[in-house]
Design a protein around this motif. Structure first.
Motif, PDB file in Angstrom:
ATOM      1  N   ASP A   1      -3.151 -85.771 -29.741  1.00 53.63           N
ATOM      2  CA  ASP A   1      -3.247 -84.415 -29.199  1.00 53.63           C
ATOM      3  C   ASP A   1      -4.474 -84.241 -28.307  1.00 53.63           C
ATOM      4  OD1 ASP A   1      -2.442 -81.785 -28.843  1.00 53.63           O
ATOM      5  OD2 ASP A   1      -3.606 -81.063 -30.547  1.00 53.63           O
ATOM      6  N   HIS A   2      -5.640 -84.742 -28.765  1.00 52.15           N
ATOM      7  CA  HIS A   2      -6.889 -84.538 -28.030  1.00 52.15           C
ATOM      8  C   HIS A   2      -7.318 -85.761 -27.223  1.00 52.15           C
ATOM      9  CE1 HIS A   2      -7.776 -80.628 -29.738  1.00 52.15           C
ATOM     10  NE2 HIS A   2      -7.526 -81.107 -30.949  1.00 52.15           N
TER      11      HIS A   2
ATOM     12  N   SER B   1      -2.815 -78.852 -34.021  1.00 56.60           N
ATOM     13  CA  SER B   1      -4.255 -78.724 -34.251  1.00 56.60           C
ATOM     14  C   SER B   1      -4.708 -77.357 -33.787  1.00 56.60           C
ATOM     15  CB  SER B   1      -5.003 -79.823 -33.483  1.00 56.60           C
ATOM     16  OG  SER B   1      -4.695 -79.750 -32.105  1.00 56.60           O
TER      17      SER B   1
ATOM     18  N   SER C   1     -13.568 -76.689 -33.416  1.00 55.26           N
ATOM     19  CA  SER C   1     -12.318 -76.963 -32.708  1.00 55.26           C
ATOM     20  C   SER C   1     -12.514 -76.660 -31.235  1.00 55.26           C
ATOM     21  CB  SER C   1     -11.165 -76.124 -33.271  1.00 55.26           C
ATOM     22  OG  SER C   1      -9.999 -76.323 -32.502  1.00 55.26           O
ATOM     23  N   THR C   2     -11.902 -77.491 -30.368  1.00 56.93           N
ATOM     24  CA  THR C   2     -11.939 -77.217 -28.932  1.00 56.93           C
ATOM     25  C   THR C   2     -10.602 -76.672 -28.442  1.00 56.93           C
ATOM     26  OG1 THR C   2     -11.266 -79.486 -28.439  1.00 56.93           O
ATOM     27  CG2 THR C   2     -13.629 -79.040 -28.518  1.00 56.93           C
ATOM     28  N   ALA C   3      -9.626 -76.511 -29.361  1.00 52.97           N
ATOM     29  CA  ALA C   3      -8.309 -76.029 -28.953  1.00 52.97           C
ATOM     30  C   ALA C   3      -8.403 -74.572 -28.514  1.00 52.97           C
ATOM     31  CB  ALA C   3      -7.317 -76.170 -30.106  1.00 52.97           C
TER      32      ALA C   3
ATOM     33  N   ASN D   1      -4.972 -86.273 -34.132  1.00 49.94           N
ATOM     34  CA  ASN D   1      -6.086 -85.924 -33.245  1.00 49.94           C
ATOM     35  C   ASN D   1      -6.140 -86.860 -32.029  1.00 49.94           C
ATOM     36  OD1 ASN D   1      -8.763 -84.319 -33.022  1.00 49.94           O
ATOM     37  ND2 ASN D   1      -9.398 -86.444 -32.752  1.00 49.94           N
TER      38      ASN D   1
END
Length: 732
Positions: A453-454, A540, A531-533, A450
């Protein structure tokens, strides 16, 4: 039976492989960080060499072949023919990953990626070709591309004459090496020919085999050791390099190394220096009656001082053989089945319970405090606690075993996301219960993925923001207030709170008009399904990340909190108990029930005064402590033991610190005392109960519940927030 013995040996080999792989990665990461100490390079080489040697004993050909290629490339680095540039080290780190995959495939009888293995083998061979001409193994033989069979050990020529050949180059140092293996050397899957081959690489070697102890065929023991070798070696290397060849078999052979006259002179110089130092620190020769005694002592020392070069070398050999006996005790380890340790812990737990029961019975019997029985029980309590601490120390392990898995994860996720990432770890030797360690791997994996990736931006965005192109992820561990605190931090963009809030509203997780603080918005990422993806990926975007992390940490009796600064990064903090077996607790009474409050959560205890307690609306109350208002939580009402609020003036307030360093006051009826209790899982034996973390058995045999301080405080805060929100909206 033989098969069972071989299976045990093989299992031990794979356990040692895990240790060697950890040593390999640690060394390569140190080299990547700029530490080019020769001993680190040697340690990396030895790790691969040990894996290859053991794998050969079990005919694990694929593993042996790849390890051999890897070893040869490392040998170039060890001899300074290949420089550890960043690209070279990155290739070796990927090779270490492949080697780990091959070990696990061999252990589990699984498959591995042949194409990836062959590709890395070719890259390592290419690195070898980039060294000094003719030095790389790939330059010695030309085979088909991807064929690992090209890397075979070359044969050694033996001279069976009675006398070794005369030295040809007197300018080099000459060593005489006498090497006689013991049966244990072969039983551990070592091979004399491989050791002699390594000696031959150090210089010009003439090897003579002594077969004088070889018995007749009818008397020969297949597992015996009858041959010995004498090696005359001319080399530029020193004696330490020779001993390094025999490092792993030093105790399984008879080894003598003698140098030439130059070496002997060096030894004599050292002995002379020792004598000078000794004379400088010893008192002057006494005059008078004591002179005769001193003179006698000096005469007794004369034979000791007249040490020849040969005896000096023999002294070194004896020291090498018996260091473990003469230089004091060394740390040794044994492998023990974890089930045996668990059984021992259970028995010690029962001992703690029985000791508490005896103390309870003595108290009920009304025996005087100073009586022999009570004094004996006090001593028993001290011994029990000592045994408890010692047994728990057996289970305690450094978090290094988990931290060492993360560099590979960082490399893989960075490659998938196209980001440049460096992992920095600290506190790897912080110890915690093995049960906690085993269940930490998955949460930390989620958090590291995380963070990359974020959390971290793309390289071009980092440069535009005035940051280094390479992002930093920090993983640290430390002991604080009887707990272990683990932090996962990144220097990325921080949490995009507007995006998080919008995503939570779109998914129906919160109302569009909900009034949330920054901390509450940050904690939305722990909601199930959040999730914000924008699209699902291998990394993710499935909504099963941080909520899983929070549940896993809570299942361990821990808590997780977030600190995020826009543009600077985020820090995720895990706070966990050091052990899941015992805890020191405060035994309290609530509405006729006995509860245990973990002592690590308690800051202080106090008797509430009427002037300090104030109503807050909706039945809520606060208490003034040092000019600060703190929520006063009635534990009996919170757990459903009673419907009416208790009178705070007749009770005791426990000031506790919960998740996010939030302080609250727990109102209980009375304190019975402080006690060490054995934790029994309530979920495993009954079911989950809100506000209760576990259970224990008291000295009188009753079951007492262990309070989940974080859950009780969080539920009370939620009820207070639910009451205040509509009133604040009306006021607005």
């Amino acid at each position: 039976m033989a098969m069972d013995a071989m299976a045990v040996i093989k299992q031990t080999f794979f356990q040692e492989c895990e240790e060697q792989l950890a040593e390999l990665e640690t060394g390569l990461l140190a080299i990547e960080n700029g530490d080019h100490d020769q001993e680190i390079v040697n340690a990396v080489f030895r790790a691969v060499h040990s894996i290859k040697g053991g794998a050969g004993a079990f005919s694990l050909d694929d593993l042996v072949h790849f390890a051999h290629i890897f070893e040869n490339t490392l040998d170039l680095m060890r001899s300074n023919r290949l420089q550890p540039t960043p690209d070279v080290v990155k290739t070796m780190l990927r090779a270490a990953d492949v080697l780990a995959d091959l070990v696990r495939a061999a252990r589990d009888d699984g498959d591995f990626d042949n194409a990836r293995t062959a590709a890395l083998a070719q890259e390592l061979a290419a690195l070898g070709n980039g060294g000094v001409a003719g030095s790389a193994p790939a330059a010695q033989e030309k085979e088909e591309e991807g064929d690992l069979s090209q890397f075979r050990p070359r044969p050694i020529a033996f001279n069976f004459d009675e006398e070794p050949a005369a030295p040809a180059e007197p300018e080099k140092k000459t060593f005489s090496i006498r090497f006689k293996p013991k049966p244990d050397l072969y039983a551990k899957a070592n091979e004399s020919a491989l050791l002699l081959r390594e000696i031959e690489r150090l210089g010009e070697a003439t090897i003579t085999c002594d077969m004088s102890e070889l018995p007749l065929l009818s008397e020969l023991d297949p597992e015996g050791a009858y041959l010995a070798w004498t090696v005359e070696l001319k080399t530029d290397a020193d004696e330490a390099a020779i001993r390094e060849v025999f490092e792993f078999v030093e105790w399984d052979c008879d080894l003598e190394i003698e140098g030439d006259e130059a070496s002997a002179a060096e030894e004599l110089d050292v002995l002379a220096l020792i004598r000078k130092v000794r004379e400088a620190v010893e008192p002057e020769t006494p005059v008078g009656p004591e002179a005769s005694a001193t003179e006698a002592t000096a005469k007794a020392r004369e034979p000791e001082d007249r040490v020849s070069a040969k005896s000096a070398d023999a002294l070194k050999v004896d020291q090498a053989k018996g260091d473990h006996a003469s230089s004091g005790p060394q740390q040794t380890t044994i492998r023990v089945d974890l089930d045996r340790v668990d059984r021992l812990i259970d028995l010690v737990g029962e001992l703690v319970i029985n000791q508490a029961m005896l103390a309870q019975r003595v108290t009920e019997a009304g025996l005087a405090r100073g009586s022999d029985v009570t004094v004996g029980l006090d001593e028993l309590e001290q011994l029990t606690r000592g045994i408890q601490d010692s047994v728990m120390a057996i289970r305690a392990q450094p978090v290094k075993s988990v931290f060492q898995r993360m560099p590979r994860l960082v490399r893989e996720v960075a490659a998938l996301t196209g980001k440049s990432v460096r992992l920095f770890t600290e506190g790897e030797n912080t110890e915690v219960d093995k049960t906690v360690i085993e269940r930490l791997a998955d949460p930390l994996t989620h958090m590291i993925r995380n963070a990359i990736d974020h959390g971290l931006e793309k390289p071009e965005k980092r440069v535009a923001a005035g940051k280094p192109e390479e992002g930093l992820v920090r993983l640290s561990a430390a002991h604080r207030s009887g707990r272990i605190v683990i932090e996962v931090a990144d220097d990325g963009a921080g949490i995009d709170r507007a995006r998080v809030r919008a995503s939570a509203v779109n998914k129906g997780l919160i109302a569009a008009d909900a009034q949330l603080s920054d901390d509450e918005i940050d904690n939305l990422i722990f909601l199930p399904g959040f999730s914000t993806a924008e699209k699902v990926s291998d990394i993710s975007g499935r909504g099963v990340g941080m909520d899983v992390v929070k549940r896993s940490i809570q299942a361990l009796g821990g808590r997780i909190s977030i600190t995020s600064k826009p543009g600077q990064g985020s820090v995720f903090t895990l706070s966990l108990p050091l052990t899941l077996a015992v805890l020191d607790g405060m035994v309290v009474t609530v509405a006729g029930q006995t509860l245990v409050v973990p002592l690590t959560a308690i800051v202080e205890t106090l008797q509430p005064k009427g002037a300090d307690v104030h109503g807050f609306g909706g039945g809520a109350r606060v208490i003034a402590i040092r000019n600060m208002f703190t929520p006063l939580i009635d534990v009996g009402r919170e757990l459903g033991y009673r419907n009416e609020a208790a009178d705070p003036l007749t009770g005791v307030a426990l000031l506790v610190e919960s998740e996010g360093s939030v302080r609250s006051a727990l109102l209980v009826d009375a304190i019975q005392g402080q006690r060490q209790v054995v934790i029994k899982s309530l979920e495993a034996n009954y079911r989950h109960v809100h506000g209760i973390a576990a259970a224990t058995i008291l000295g009188d045999g009753r079951v007492a519940l262990i309070l989940d301080v974080d859950a009780v405080v969080a539920n009370s805060r939620a009820e207070m927030t639910a009451y205040l929100e509509p009133h604040l909206a009306l006021a607005g």
